[in-house]
Design an enzyme around this catalytic site. Sequence first.
Site, short mmCIF file in Angstrom:
data_model
loop_
_atom_site.label_atom_id
_atom_site.label_comp_id
_atom_site.label_asym_id
_atom_site.label_seq_id
_atom_site.Cartn_x
_atom_site.Cartn_y
_atom_site.Cartn_z
N ASP A 71 0.59 -1.18 0.01
CA ASP A 71 0.12 0.09 -0.01
C ASP A 71 0.91 0.93 -0.06
O ASP A 71 1.97 1.12 -0.47
CB ASP A 71 -0.98 -0.09 1.16
N ASP A 272 14.92 -4.15 -15.45
CA ASP A 272 15.59 -5.56 -14.87
C ASP A 272 14.76 -5.87 -13.65
O ASP A 272 15.08 -5.33 -12.53
CB ASP A 272 17.13 -5.35 -14.60
N HIS A 292 -3.95 6.33 3.39
CA HIS A 292 -4.59 4.99 2.89
C HIS A 292 -4.10 3.76 3.40
O HIS A 292 -4.99 2.86 4.16
CB HIS A 292 -4.39 4.91 1.29
N ASN A 306 -8.11 -2.60 23.79
CA ASN A 306 -7.04 -1.83 24.27
C ASN A 306 -7.46 -0.52 24.99
O ASN A 306 -6.93 0.12 25.40
CB ASN A 306 -5.89 -1.80 23.52
N ALA A 399 -7.50 -11.04 -11.68
CA ALA A 399 -7.57 -12.26 -10.95
C ALA A 399 -7.26 -13.36 -11.98
O ALA A 399 -7.48 -14.61 -11.78
CB ALA A 399 -9.14 -12.60 -10.78
N TYR A 401 -4.06 -14.95 -14.77
CA TYR A 401 -2.71 -14.89 -15.53
C TYR A 401 -2.76 -14.52 -16.76
O TYR A 401 -3.87 -14.51 -17.46
CB TYR A 401 -2.11 -15.98 -15.23
N ASP A 437 -14.99 -12.10 -6.27
CA ASP A 437 -15.51 -13.62 -5.80
C ASP A 437 -16.49 -13.11 -4.65
O ASP A 437 -17.49 -14.03 -4.46
CB ASP A 437 -14.20 -14.02 -5.18
N SER A 462 -11.27 -0.50 -1.30
CA SER A 462 -9.94 -0.40 -0.68
C SER A 462 -10.13 -0.87 1.17
O SER A 462 -9.33 -1.26 1.74
CB SER A 462 -9.26 0.93 -0.64
#
Length: 559
Positions: A71, A272, A292, A306, A399, A401, A437, A462
């Site tokens: 991020d 590279d 963000h 806490n 999602a 290749y 999904d 996000s």
Amino acid sequence: MNKLMKKTGLSATAALIALAGWAQSSSTVPEGWHLKDLKTDGYYGISLDKAYDFLKSKNRKSTPVTVGIVDSGIDTTHEDLKSVLWVNAGETPGNGIDDDHDGYIDDVHGWNFLGSRDGKENVTKDSYEAARVYWGLKSKYENKTASQVPAAEKDQYDMWVRAKGEVFKDDGSQDEFILRSMDLLRKGDGTIRFDMKKEVYSGKDLSGYNPTTPNAAQMKSFLLNVCQANDNNDITNKELFDQMDNDVQKINNRKQPPKDYRDPVVKDNYNDINDKNYGNNNLTVDENAPLHGTHVAGIIGAARNNGVGMDGVADNVRIMSVRAVPDGDEHDKDIAEGIRFAVDHGARVINMSFGKAYSPEKKWVDDAVKYAVKKGVLLVHAAGNDNQNNDSTYNFPSAYYLDKTRPATWITVGASGPNEQSGIAASFSNYGKKEVDVFAPGVRIYSTLPLGNRYGNEQGTSMASPVVAGIAALVMSYYPDLSAAQVKEIIEKSVVKPTVLVTNPGTGAKVHLSDLCVTGGIVNAYEAVKLADTYKAKGGSARPAPSPSPVKKQAPKKH
């Protein structure tokens, strides 16, 4: 980084022209609604208290789980985060030595791939990938037709044509008006900052401010209108002008190549992929850069119970910060190296709340994802906030290749709202019956903010993605023998499916949620741990053992 994924979802240009927004009618929902339960509280949250009650009833004990957050960086001094940060046991903080011989000096809590080696400079802003692709390939493909391009270059040519269309999609008729309006607003902003004795102020701060000049009055009215349109009074003048600068950059992209923000600072050989030991260990950079990433981190694992701030989803998590996403579009190499860094340093979950429409070095990212999958890591990615169908548009990292197969341990997440009134499917969320999904809470999510132990609401996919990453970490923590593939399956099989129709964010039609995502449901921590309790580990250990370290690990330093 897609601007709607980055911060508030505001579009300064659109606001200048029409004061339009994508508000969700959700201002009355309580802080932390995303953790609540539909039956007892009336919100499509993840039923987190019920999940912990179930684990307690089963006398389950937790083990630490490391989550890598690729991020914009994290405020490592935040009161609700500093106790849950990942600590590299092989490094002695601040000694300027690569103690664990991994190629990164003093990578105590993570690594920053957007900085100079000496730590003196850091990239906070960058250009847009469409402009980089268009201008980078212009001399190669300008005035050529598809029939004149070699078959091996067809995909690259098609990408260039698409980028050209993106760069020139506006005819420029509004440019002069936008630039003139921005100039007047900046003058008003200067007056307000002088009057209020504050460099950064929000819409909330302006409620009692009486403008002393016409330009100040215009700026106040404009910021309040943008806040109203986005249902968020915490939007600041800085966020607004950051977005305006981005819009000006897009205007300039039609006339000249984008500025090279990254290479003069990072100074690696970008071409590279094996030149990977660049950057520095500054994860915060300044008070604004990590907004963000800090918000995302709190959603996943802010210290629970806490007595301060808010509670994260997972209660035994170690947050690893991998800074690779600037204000603008991230570079594929930084994402690929960021994923590999997280994997090599023990992350079992990687959250990726970023995205863009072009990926010229997608193979590098694919190879990094394949490496993560092989090592048994679950990757969680935000679907995007353009209310578009990801099945028929572009959103990277995707999602799939390049060869059209799909990673076995990858989850793409759309954003959901708190109730039917506000919209179960967030109006800004991307969707896709094949590509997305699950859905998860992503509207008005209360979490940690940088600069002074602050908290506030942000929204977008996000915010939905780390909800899922948090649930994954929770399941892995209490059921450590389960594999990443099993945890993905558990999260997807345990979704809560709304019985009512939802609004398609792209078309406005009433549809079943199953028309917008693979599972047709919203993630639920309680249902996930119940299902996990019925699973048995497959094939021994949940994750292959890491490679032996070249040096003996040292005990963590207390600091």
